[in-house]
Structures are given as structure tokens and as C-alpha cells.
Design an enzyme around this catalytic site. Structure first.
Site, PDB file in Angstrom:
ATOM      1  N   ASP A   1       0.823  -1.229  -0.006  1.00 20.01           N
ATOM      2  CA  ASP A   1      -0.045  -0.070   0.020  1.00 20.01           C
ATOM      3  C   ASP A   1       0.825   1.271   0.094  1.00 20.01           C
ATOM      4  O   ASP A   1       1.747   1.235   0.727  1.00 20.01           O
ATOM      5  CB  ASP A   1      -0.937   0.046   1.240  1.00 20.01           C
ATOM      6  CG  ASP A   1      -2.266   0.830   1.080  1.00 20.01           C
ATOM      7  OD1 ASP A   1      -3.292   0.531   0.967  1.00 20.01           O
ATOM      8  OD2 ASP A   1      -1.906   2.151   0.930  1.00 20.01           O
TER       9      ASP A   1
ATOM     10  N   GLY B   1     -15.821   2.323   3.686  1.00 22.10           N
ATOM     11  CA  GLY B   1     -14.816   3.006   3.788  1.00 22.10           C
ATOM     12  C   GLY B   1     -13.868   2.821   2.348  1.00 22.10           C
ATOM     13  O   GLY B   1     -12.664   3.095   2.350  1.00 22.10           O
ATOM     14  N   GLN B   2     -14.574   2.093   1.290  1.00 20.12           N
ATOM     15  CA  GLN B   2     -13.859   2.029   0.036  1.00 20.12           C
ATOM     16  C   GLN B   2     -13.539   3.048  -0.769  1.00 20.12           C
ATOM     17  O   GLN B   2     -14.633   3.966  -0.875  1.00 20.12           O
ATOM     18  CB  GLN B   2     -14.653   0.889  -0.480  1.00 20.12           C
ATOM     19  CG  GLN B   2     -13.863   0.477  -2.112  1.00 20.12           C
ATOM     20  CD  GLN B   2     -14.752  -0.597  -2.738  1.00 20.12           C
ATOM     21  OE1 GLN B   2     -15.815  -0.917  -2.405  1.00 20.12           O
ATOM     22  NE2 GLN B   2     -14.016  -1.112  -3.867  1.00 20.12           N
TER      23      GLN B   2
ATOM     24  N   HIS C   1     -10.185  -5.075  -3.474  1.00 20.40           N
ATOM     25  CA  HIS C   1      -8.852  -5.395  -3.035  1.00 20.40           C
ATOM     26  C   HIS C   1      -9.016  -5.747  -1.519  1.00 20.40           C
ATOM     27  O   HIS C   1      -9.756  -5.340  -0.833  1.00 20.40           O
ATOM     28  CB  HIS C   1      -7.821  -4.104  -3.059  1.00 20.40           C
ATOM     29  CG  HIS C   1      -8.730  -2.783  -2.525  1.00 20.40           C
ATOM     30  ND1 HIS C   1      -9.482  -2.210  -3.242  1.00 20.40           N
ATOM     31  CD2 HIS C   1      -8.516  -2.131  -1.295  1.00 20.40           C
ATOM     32  CE1 HIS C   1      -9.943  -1.039  -2.628  1.00 20.40           C
ATOM     33  NE2 HIS C   1      -9.421  -1.162  -1.337  1.00 20.40           N
ATOM     34  N   LEU C   2      -7.838  -6.849  -1.170  1.00 17.92           N
ATOM     35  CA  LEU C   2      -8.028  -7.107   0.180  1.00 17.92           C
ATOM     36  C   LEU C   2      -6.707  -6.685   0.961  1.00 17.92           C
ATOM     37  O   LEU C   2      -5.824  -6.783   0.284  1.00 17.92           O
ATOM     38  CB  LEU C   2      -7.722  -8.788   0.035  1.00 17.92           C
ATOM     39  CG  LEU C   2      -7.527  -9.541   1.660  1.00 17.92           C
ATOM     40  CD1 LEU C   2      -8.726  -9.189   2.525  1.00 17.92           C
ATOM     41  CD2 LEU C   2      -7.171 -10.915   1.299  1.00 17.92           C
ATOM     42  N   HIS C   3      -6.927  -5.905   1.979  1.00 17.67           N
ATOM     43  CA  HIS C   3      -5.887  -5.375   2.657  1.00 17.67           C
ATOM     44  C   HIS C   3      -5.238  -6.275   3.572  1.00 17.67           C
ATOM     45  O   HIS C   3      -6.228  -7.173   4.339  1.00 17.67           O
ATOM     46  CB  HIS C   3      -6.390  -4.192   3.659  1.00 17.67           C
ATOM     47  CG  HIS C   3      -6.801  -2.950   2.886  1.00 17.67           C
ATOM     48  ND1 HIS C   3      -6.093  -1.829   3.175  1.00 17.67           N
ATOM     49  CD2 HIS C   3      -8.115  -2.605   2.396  1.00 17.67           C
ATOM     50  CE1 HIS C   3      -6.596  -0.857   2.483  1.00 17.67           C
ATOM     51  NE2 HIS C   3      -7.766  -1.412   2.041  1.00 17.67           N
TER      52      HIS C   3
HETATM   53  P1  AMP Z   1      -9.629   1.586   0.379  1.00 21.32           P
HETATM   54  O1  AMP Z   1      -9.916   2.948   0.955  1.00 21.32           O
HETATM   55  O2  AMP Z   1     -10.160   0.371   1.121  1.00 21.32           O
HETATM   56  O3  AMP Z   1     -10.365   1.632  -1.042  1.00 21.32           O
HETATM   57  O4  AMP Z   1      -8.215   1.157  -0.018  1.00 21.32           O
HETATM   58  C1  AMP Z   1      -7.634   1.801  -1.176  1.00 21.32           C
HETATM   59  C2  AMP Z   1      -5.971   1.712  -0.797  1.00 21.32           C
HETATM   60  O5  AMP Z   1      -5.275   1.772  -1.855  1.00 21.32           O
HETATM   61  C3  AMP Z   1      -5.573   2.699   0.424  1.00 21.32           C
HETATM   62  O6  AMP Z   1      -4.947   2.098   1.503  1.00 21.32           O
HETATM   63  C4  AMP Z   1      -4.356   3.576  -0.405  1.00 21.32           C
HETATM   64  O7  AMP Z   1      -3.541   3.933   0.299  1.00 21.32           O
HETATM   65  C5  AMP Z   1      -4.104   2.465  -1.433  1.00 21.32           C
HETATM   66  N1  AMP Z   1      -3.504   3.054  -2.780  1.00 21.32           N
HETATM   67  C6  AMP Z   1      -4.092   4.117  -3.457  1.00 21.32           C
HETATM   68  N2  AMP Z   1      -3.147   4.468  -4.616  1.00 21.32           N
HETATM   69  C7  AMP Z   1      -2.061   3.547  -4.453  1.00 21.32           C
HETATM   70  C8  AMP Z   1      -1.026   2.941  -5.382  1.00 21.32           C
HETATM   71  N3  AMP Z   1      -0.889   3.941  -6.579  1.00 21.32           N
HETATM   72  N4  AMP Z   1      -0.383   2.133  -5.004  1.00 21.32           N
HETATM   73  C9  AMP Z   1      -0.714   1.577  -3.722  1.00 21.32           C
HETATM   74  N5  AMP Z   1      -1.760   1.604  -2.830  1.00 21.32           N
HETATM   75  C10 AMP Z   1      -2.487   2.547  -3.269  1.00 21.32           C
END
Ligand code: AMP
Ligand code: ZN
Length: 114
Positions: free
Chosen positions: A30, A93-94, A100-102
Site C-alpha cells: 500500500d 470506507g472503500q 482489494h484485500l488489505h
Molecule cells: P480502500 O480505502 O479500502 O479503497 O483502500 C484503497 C487503498 O489503496 C488505500 O489504502 C490507499 O493507500 C491505496 N492506494 C492508493 N493508490 C495506490 C497506489 N498507487 N499504490 C498502492 N496503493 C495505493
């Protein structure tokens, strides 16, 4: 899908160091880590969020989960564990509309979420 950030990362249009990649999925750290270790695992196929899944996506999502836990182990998270999270749509919170899986680890995370 055109104009999807994670489709562009998956296809290589936006260069990103992948920590795992196969035909169906890929993983990368991330950009704004919320824990010592924080990576994302995504399907290469565009699916906007978890509630858009079709029954035929079950093997794909099984592969995604399996590789996520394998990567978590490789990155040293097996002993203390980790948090595996799918944020879904606005209330979840997306912010990026591509599943995507965190995976977050390396520190003790609180519960419940704020
Ligand atoms: P969400 O808020 O669950 O949609 O998570 C989206 C995630 O994508 C966030 O944790 C961001 O920090 C991450 N993110 C956004 N742009 C990038 C990128 N270019 N490379 C890696 N992670 C990213
Ligand atoms: Zn996409």
C-alpha cells in the site's frame, strides 16, 4: 476497466513493484501503509466491490485469499497474526472501486473500527 487505478496497476500501465503475481491476481504494498506491513491483493479482472461478486468468481477469490495468507506468512506475520480486510462501498470506507484485500500486520490493531 478504463480509468481504474488498480486495473492500471494490474496491467502494468502504472508501474508498481509487485510482491506476487500470477495470471489472475497480483499483490503490492500500500502506498500509504497503516501498519509496519500493509499490502493489497487484487484480482486482475475488474470487479468494483465485494457485493458485485458472481458465483463464478468463487475460485478467483479463493485463490486471492490463499495467496494473501501465503504472502502474510512469507512477510513474517504468521506468529503474531494480521488483519485481512475488504472495505466495501461508502459505509465500508472503500475509496478505490476495484476489489482489494488489505493485509495489515506488524503491530497490534484495535477493534472495533472507528
Ligand atoms: P480502500 O480505502 O479500502 O479503497 O483502500 C484503497 C487503498 O489503496 C488505500 O489504502 C490507499 O493507500 C491505496 N492506494 C492508493 N493508490 C495506490 C497506489 N498507487 N499504490 C498502492 N496503493 C495505493
Ligand atoms: Zn479495475
Amino acid at each position: 476497466m478504463k480509468d481504474c487505478l488498480f486495473c492500471k496497476i494490474a496491467s502494468g500501465e502504472i508501474p508498481t513493484e509487485k510482491i506476487y503475481e500470477d495470471e489472475q491476481i497480483c499483490a503490492f504494498f500500500d502506498i500509504a501503509p497503516q501498519a509496519k506491513t500493509h499490502f493489497l491483493v487484487i484480482p486482475k479482472k475488474h470487479i468494483a466491490n465485494l457485493m458485485e461478486l458472481k458465483e463464478t468468481d468463487a475460485p478467483l477469490m479463493g485463490q486471492l485469499l490463499y495467496q494473501a495468507e501465503e504472502l502474510a506468512k512469507k512477510l513474517g506475520l504468521e506468529e503474531n497474526g494480521a488483519r485481512f480486510v475488504f472495505n466495501c462501498k461508502e459505509d465500508g470506507g472503500q475509496t478505490v472501486s476495484h476489489i482489494h484485500l488489505h493485509v495489515l500486520g506488524g503491530r497490534k490493531l484495535s477493534w472495533p473500527p472507528g
